[in-house]
Every structure is written in C-alpha cells, then in structure tokens.
Write a protein that holds these residues in place. Structure first.
Motif, PDB file in Angstrom:
ATOM      1  N   ASN A  47       0.815  -1.225   0.000  1.00  0.00           N
ATOM      2  CA  ASN A  47       0.000   0.000   0.000  1.00  0.00           C
ATOM      3  C   ASN A  47       0.844   1.269   0.000  1.00  0.00           C
ATOM      4  O   ASN A  47       0.437   2.292  -0.554  1.00  0.00           O
ATOM      5  CB  ASN A  47      -0.942   0.027   1.197  1.00  0.00           C
ATOM      6  N   ALA A  48       2.018   1.228   0.628  1.00  0.00           N
ATOM      7  CA  ALA A  48       2.884   2.414   0.683  1.00  0.00           C
ATOM      8  C   ALA A  48       3.652   2.638  -0.617  1.00  0.00           C
ATOM      9  O   ALA A  48       4.050   3.761  -0.911  1.00  0.00           O
ATOM     10  CB  ALA A  48       3.866   2.287   1.845  1.00  0.00           C
ATOM     11  N   TRP A  49       3.864   1.589  -1.395  1.00  0.00           N
ATOM     12  CA  TRP A  49       4.735   1.673  -2.571  1.00  0.00           C
ATOM     13  C   TRP A  49       4.378   2.792  -3.557  1.00  0.00           C
ATOM     14  O   TRP A  49       5.286   3.509  -4.009  1.00  0.00           O
ATOM     15  CB  TRP A  49       4.793   0.322  -3.274  1.00  0.00           C
ATOM     16  N   PRO A  50       3.128   3.018  -3.940  1.00  0.00           N
ATOM     17  CA  PRO A  50       2.848   4.119  -4.882  1.00  0.00           C
ATOM     18  C   PRO A  50       3.298   5.486  -4.344  1.00  0.00           C
ATOM     19  O   PRO A  50       3.762   6.332  -5.105  1.00  0.00           O
ATOM     20  CB  PRO A  50       1.330   4.093  -5.050  1.00  0.00           C
ATOM     21  N   TYR A  51       3.198   5.670  -3.051  1.00  0.00           N
ATOM     22  CA  TYR A  51       3.617   6.933  -2.439  1.00  0.00           C
ATOM     23  C   TYR A  51       5.138   7.035  -2.397  1.00  0.00           C
ATOM     24  O   TYR A  51       5.706   8.118  -2.552  1.00  0.00           O
ATOM     25  CB  TYR A  51       3.007   7.072  -1.041  1.00  0.00           C
ATOM     26  N   VAL A  52       5.783   5.903  -2.189  1.00  0.00           N
ATOM     27  CA  VAL A  52       7.245   5.859  -2.233  1.00  0.00           C
ATOM     28  C   VAL A  52       7.724   6.219  -3.639  1.00  0.00           C
ATOM     29  O   VAL A  52       8.650   7.010  -3.802  1.00  0.00           O
ATOM     30  CB  VAL A  52       7.762   4.462  -1.823  1.00  0.00           C
ATOM     31  N   ARG A  53       7.099   5.643  -4.638  1.00  0.00           N
ATOM     32  CA  ARG A  53       7.473   5.937  -6.031  1.00  0.00           C
ATOM     33  C   ARG A  53       7.363   7.430  -6.319  1.00  0.00           C
ATOM     34  O   ARG A  53       8.259   8.035  -6.908  1.00  0.00           O
ATOM     35  CB  ARG A  53       6.568   5.176  -7.011  1.00  0.00           C
ATOM     36  N   GLU A  54       6.250   8.024  -5.898  1.00  0.00           N
ATOM     37  CA  GLU A  54       6.043   9.453  -6.151  1.00  0.00           C
ATOM     38  C   GLU A  54       7.065  10.279  -5.385  1.00  0.00           C
ATOM     39  O   GLU A  54       7.627  11.243  -5.910  1.00  0.00           O
ATOM     40  CB  GLU A  54       4.621   9.854  -5.741  1.00  0.00           C
ATOM     41  N   PHE A  55       7.338   9.921  -4.148  1.00  0.00           N
ATOM     42  CA  PHE A  55       8.287  10.658  -3.332  1.00  0.00           C
ATOM     43  C   PHE A  55       9.679  10.641  -3.960  1.00  0.00           C
ATOM     44  O   PHE A  55      10.329  11.682  -4.075  1.00  0.00           O
ATOM     45  CB  PHE A  55       8.348  10.081  -1.908  1.00  0.00           C
ATOM     46  N   VAL A  56      10.150   9.476  -4.351  1.00  0.00           N
ATOM     47  CA  VAL A  56      11.489   9.362  -4.949  1.00  0.00           C
ATOM     48  C   VAL A  56      11.570  10.188  -6.223  1.00  0.00           C
ATOM     49  O   VAL A  56      12.498  10.982  -6.408  1.00  0.00           O
ATOM     50  CB  VAL A  56      11.854   7.879  -5.213  1.00  0.00           C
ATOM     51  N   GLN A  57      10.595  10.032  -7.095  1.00  0.00           N
ATOM     52  CA  GLN A  57      10.633  10.753  -8.370  1.00  0.00           C
ATOM     53  C   GLN A  57      10.564  12.267  -8.163  1.00  0.00           C
ATOM     54  O   GLN A  57      11.389  13.014  -8.696  1.00  0.00           O
ATOM     55  CB  GLN A  57       9.498  10.300  -9.288  1.00  0.00           C
ATOM     56  N   SER A  58       9.623  12.745  -7.382  1.00  0.00           N
ATOM     57  CA  SER A  58       9.462  14.190  -7.231  1.00  0.00           C
ATOM     58  C   SER A  58      10.619  14.819  -6.455  1.00  0.00           C
ATOM     59  O   SER A  58      11.031  15.944  -6.749  1.00  0.00           O
ATOM     60  CB  SER A  58       8.119  14.523  -6.575  1.00  0.00           C
ATOM     61  N   THR A  59      11.157  14.101  -5.483  1.00  0.00           N
ATOM     62  CA  THR A  59      12.286  14.634  -4.721  1.00  0.00           C
ATOM     63  C   THR A  59      13.507  14.827  -5.612  1.00  0.00           C
ATOM     64  O   THR A  59      14.174  15.863  -5.557  1.00  0.00           O
ATOM     65  CB  THR A  59      12.624  13.717  -3.534  1.00  0.00           C
ATOM     66  N   LEU A  60      13.796  13.849  -6.450  1.00  0.00           N
ATOM     67  CA  LEU A  60      14.951  13.961  -7.338  1.00  0.00           C
ATOM     68  C   LEU A  60      14.770  15.100  -8.335  1.00  0.00           C
ATOM     69  O   LEU A  60      15.699  15.865  -8.594  1.00  0.00           O
ATOM     70  CB  LEU A  60      15.215  12.640  -8.062  1.00  0.00           C
ATOM     71  N   VAL A  61      13.571  15.252  -8.874  1.00  0.00           N
ATOM     72  CA  VAL A  61      13.301  16.329  -9.834  1.00  0.00           C
ATOM     73  C   VAL A  61      13.458  17.691  -9.142  1.00  0.00           C
ATOM     74  O   VAL A  61      14.070  18.605  -9.697  1.00  0.00           O
ATOM     75  CB  VAL A  61      11.902  16.177 -10.464  1.00  0.00           C
ATOM     76  N   ARG A  62      12.941  17.822  -7.920  1.00  0.00           N
ATOM     77  CA  ARG A  62      13.082  19.084  -7.187  1.00  0.00           C
ATOM     78  C   ARG A  62      14.535  19.404  -6.878  1.00  0.00           C
ATOM     79  O   ARG A  62      14.902  20.567  -6.725  1.00  0.00           O
ATOM     80  CB  ARG A  62      12.271  19.049  -5.889  1.00  0.00           C
ATOM     81  N   MET A  63      15.371  18.366  -6.779  1.00  0.00           N
ATOM     82  CA  MET A  63      16.799  18.576  -6.541  1.00  0.00           C
ATOM     83  C   MET A  63      17.557  18.886  -7.834  1.00  0.00           C
ATOM     84  O   MET A  63      18.755  19.110  -7.799  1.00  0.00           O
ATOM     85  CB  MET A  63      17.395  17.334  -5.875  1.00  0.00           C
ATOM     86  N   GLY A  64      16.856  18.852  -8.960  1.00  0.00           N
ATOM     87  CA  GLY A  64      17.509  19.103 -10.237  1.00  0.00           C
ATOM     88  C   GLY A  64      18.222  17.896 -10.798  1.00  0.00           C
ATOM     89  O   GLY A  64      19.032  18.013 -11.719  1.00  0.00           O
TER      90      GLY A  64
END
Length: 135
Positions: free
Chosen positions: A82-99
């Motif tokens: 159940n947590a995995w979709p949120y983990v996926r979004e967190f990893v992707q968006s965090t990296l993009v925000r870091m450039g």
C-alpha cells in the motif's frame, strides 16, 4: 556515449502493532534506496541514497480472530504494498526538485512482493532487490 541506466537496490522493513482500544492496525514501513550504474560493483557509498518512512493506519470493524502473527504478516505484505505508490512518487518528485534526473521506480505487484518473501523468509524485509532502470 550514453551512460548505462542506473540500478536501484532497495531494502524495506515493516513494523506493525495492533491497537485493540481504537480497533486499528498501525504500520510503519521504512524503505532505503541506493542507486549506482549497471556494470559497476555496488559502491560502499553509492552516488544516491534515499531513506523514506511511511506510517499507515488501518481501521477494523472487528478484531475477532486477529493475533500478532497475522498482524505481522499483514504489515509485511499489505503495508509495504500500500505504501509503494507513495514511495514511487516521493522518490521521483524529490529527485526532480533537486535538479537530478527523474527516477521512476517500477510498480510493485503483490506477486513480486510474495516472491521476495519466498526467497528468504527469515529476513525478507531486509533483502536488497535490484531494479534495472530503463531510459
């Protein structure tokens, strides 16, 4: 020349407890990700390391026939899944925000998760699973 796609190894740990007074299951899932380039040996200090934790609560209508062993199994499968979709979004968006380049983790199916546990039931939640990224 294009760099090879990164390999992402992940580990996870799920802890659960049963709150009989509030009739709910509380779960805490911690995921750790290390990314390195395919073909390289896994470095001691990978170029990318991410830890993320999620707290999940499941409300129950009845606690009949629920024991600690079942709660533990529930957390190891359902809470991780159940947590995995949120983990996926967190990893992707965090990296993009870091450039940094986006890193999209694959969908985690219940079959894949079951397979992880079947390979090493004693410490499955600590297994490292390589994810081969495609571009």
């Amino acid at each position: 020349a294009d760099e090879p796609p990164p390999v992402v190894a992940f580990r996870f740990n799920a802890d659960t407890d049963l709150d009989r007074e509030l009739q709910r299951i509380n779960a805490r899932v911690i995921f750790s990700f290390d990314a390195y380039f395919e073909g390289d040996e896994r470095p001691e200090s990978p170029p990318l390391h991410i830890d993320v934790a999620f707290a999940l609560r499941y409300s129950l209508q009845s606690l009949d026939q629920i024991d600690e062993e079942k709660i533990d199994a529930f957390g190891k499968m359902n809470a991780v899944y159940n947590a995995w979709p949120y983990v996926r979004e967190f990893v992707q968006s965090t990296l993009v925000r870091m450039g940094l380049p986006a890193l999209t983790l694959p969908v985690l199916t219940s079959g894949v998760l079951s397979g992880i546990y079947k390979r090493d039931e004693s410490s499955a939640e600590q297994r490292e699973e390589p994810i081969h990224q495609s571009r």
